[in-house]
Design a protein around this motif. Structure first.
Motif, PDB file in Angstrom:
ATOM      1  N   MET A  11       0.858  -1.185   0.000  1.00  0.00           N
ATOM      2  CA  MET A  11       0.000   0.000   0.000  1.00  0.00           C
ATOM      3  C   MET A  11       0.890   1.230   0.000  1.00  0.00           C
ATOM      4  O   MET A  11       1.860   1.298   0.767  1.00  0.00           O
ATOM      5  N   THR A  12       0.578   2.198  -0.850  1.00  0.00           N
ATOM      6  CA  THR A  12       1.372   3.414  -0.938  1.00  0.00           C
ATOM      7  C   THR A  12       0.451   4.625  -0.961  1.00  0.00           C
ATOM      8  O   THR A  12      -0.712   4.536  -1.346  1.00  0.00           O
ATOM      9  N   GLY A  13       1.006   5.779  -0.563  1.00  0.00           N
ATOM     10  CA  GLY A  13       0.241   7.014  -0.583  1.00  0.00           C
ATOM     11  C   GLY A  13      -0.525   7.232   0.697  1.00  0.00           C
ATOM     12  O   GLY A  13      -0.528   6.401   1.597  1.00  0.00           O
ATOM     13  N   ASN A  14      -1.189   8.374   0.776  1.00  0.00           N
ATOM     14  CA  ASN A  14      -1.995   8.725   1.946  1.00  0.00           C
ATOM     15  C   ASN A  14      -3.452   8.417   1.685  1.00  0.00           C
ATOM     16  O   ASN A  14      -3.951   7.373   2.037  1.00  0.00           O
ATOM     17  N   TRP A  15      -4.176   9.320   1.023  1.00  0.00           N
ATOM     18  CA  TRP A  15      -5.585   9.040   0.696  1.00  0.00           C
ATOM     19  C   TRP A  15      -5.941   9.712  -0.615  1.00  0.00           C
ATOM     20  O   TRP A  15      -5.684  10.905  -0.764  1.00  0.00           O
ATOM     21  N   PRO A  16      -6.458   8.970  -1.606  1.00  0.00           N
ATOM     22  CA  PRO A  16      -6.774   7.545  -1.523  1.00  0.00           C
ATOM     23  C   PRO A  16      -5.527   6.667  -1.639  1.00  0.00           C
ATOM     24  O   PRO A  16      -4.637   6.941  -2.439  1.00  0.00           O
ATOM     25  N   VAL A  17      -5.463   5.637  -0.814  1.00  0.00           N
ATOM     26  CA  VAL A  17      -4.324   4.722  -0.786  1.00  0.00           C
ATOM     27  C   VAL A  17      -4.321   3.865  -2.044  1.00  0.00           C
ATOM     28  O   VAL A  17      -5.361   3.383  -2.485  1.00  0.00           O
ATOM     29  N   ARG A  18      -3.141   3.661  -2.627  1.00  0.00           N
ATOM     30  CA  ARG A  18      -2.981   2.772  -3.774  1.00  0.00           C
ATOM     31  C   ARG A  18      -2.578   1.389  -3.258  1.00  0.00           C
ATOM     32  O   ARG A  18      -1.685   1.268  -2.424  1.00  0.00           O
ATOM     33  N   VAL A  19      -3.272   0.358  -3.748  1.00  0.00           N
ATOM     34  CA  VAL A  19      -3.111  -0.987  -3.212  1.00  0.00           C
ATOM     35  C   VAL A  19      -2.682  -1.939  -4.330  1.00  0.00           C
ATOM     36  O   VAL A  19      -3.247  -1.900  -5.424  1.00  0.00           O
ATOM     37  N   GLU A  20      -1.692  -2.770  -4.037  1.00  0.00           N
ATOM     38  CA  GLU A  20      -1.335  -3.867  -4.941  1.00  0.00           C
ATOM     39  C   GLU A  20      -1.842  -5.163  -4.334  1.00  0.00           C
ATOM     40  O   GLU A  20      -1.519  -5.497  -3.187  1.00  0.00           O
TER      41      GLU A  20
END
Length: 241
Positions: A11-20
């Motif tokens: 998971m990367t970023g704050n909001w919205p979070v990017r999910v693999e």
């Protein structure tokens, strides 16, 4: 709707979070899905050590004895642009009542963890309380509001559906609630509609319309209805314990 178990890898970023997310296919390969919250729900894995299991919303479009063909919800695709996959049957389960409400909220562009428009949340709620699901028994809904203690610095507006579901030993009482908290509103009085057991269908639609029509009759509640919540949360829990 159903859910398929996958694995959150990163998971990367704050909001919205990017999910693999990696989804295991029946032939042993793994589809790599990249998406953003809240369309990929990370509510249950926030703060978890990765990798960790994560359920993805999907439709079942085919099945045999051991495998299921699913199509991912909310427009999610893998890196190859696919949205349909064959997976092991045991990886797929029906959605819970709480997940039904969450899906309807998202369809109205409402993040249950960060509601910004009460009216849109209400529209999703009116759909939810008209939606049936397996095992549904006694069924009612309620809107309630107020400040529930002198020390509470926030006002609360809650949308609740309460119902029974089969359980060992007899039916169990459950409820799904969307609770929204607001700063200020120090003079808001505590109130509510009481639980309304009007059956789903046209009669319930009329009962919901009647509730909505009374909101402007309560000036402070009407102001609350038009405000932006500071915090919100969706819960699905036993109501008889």
């Amino acid at each position: 709707m159903h859910y398929v178990t996958a694995t959150a890898i990163d998971m990367t970023g704050n909001w919205p979070v990017r999910v693999e997310v990696h989804l295991a296919e029946w032939d042993g390969s793994a589809a790599v899905i990249l998406g953003r919250a809240p369309l990929i729900d990370i509510g249950d894995i926030r703060g978890s050590r990765l990798p960790t299991p994560l359920d993805l919303c999907c439709d079942v479009v085919g099945r045999d004895d051991d495998t299921v063909v699913i199509r991912l919800g909310h427009g999610a695709t893998d890196r190859r642009g696919r949205d349909t996959f064959r997976v092991a049957a045991e990886a797929v389960r029906p959605e819970t009542p709480g997940e039904i409400f969450e899906r309807l909220l998202l369809s109205h562009h409402v993040d249950p963890d960060s509601v910004t428009d009460v009216e849109s949340a209400w529209l999703a709620f009116t759909e939810f309380v008209q939606t049936g699901f397996d095992g549904l028994g006694d069924d009612c809904f309620q809107v309630q509001w107020g400040r529930y203690s002198w020390s509470d610095r926030t006002a609360t507006l809650g949308l609740t559906r309460r119902f029974t579901l089969p359980a060992p030993g007899g039916p169990a009482l459950w409820q799904v609630s969307l609770d929204m908290r607001f700063a200020g509103f120090h003079t808001l009085t505590t109130g509510g509609t009481g639980f309304d057991g009007t059956p789903p269908g046209p009669a319930r639609a009329a009962a919901l319309a009647a509730v909505r029509a009374t909101i402007p009759e309560h000036p402070h509640l009407y102001d609350l209805w038009r405000a932006v919540p500071r915090h919100s949360a969706l819960t699905f829990e036993r109501a008889d314990q």
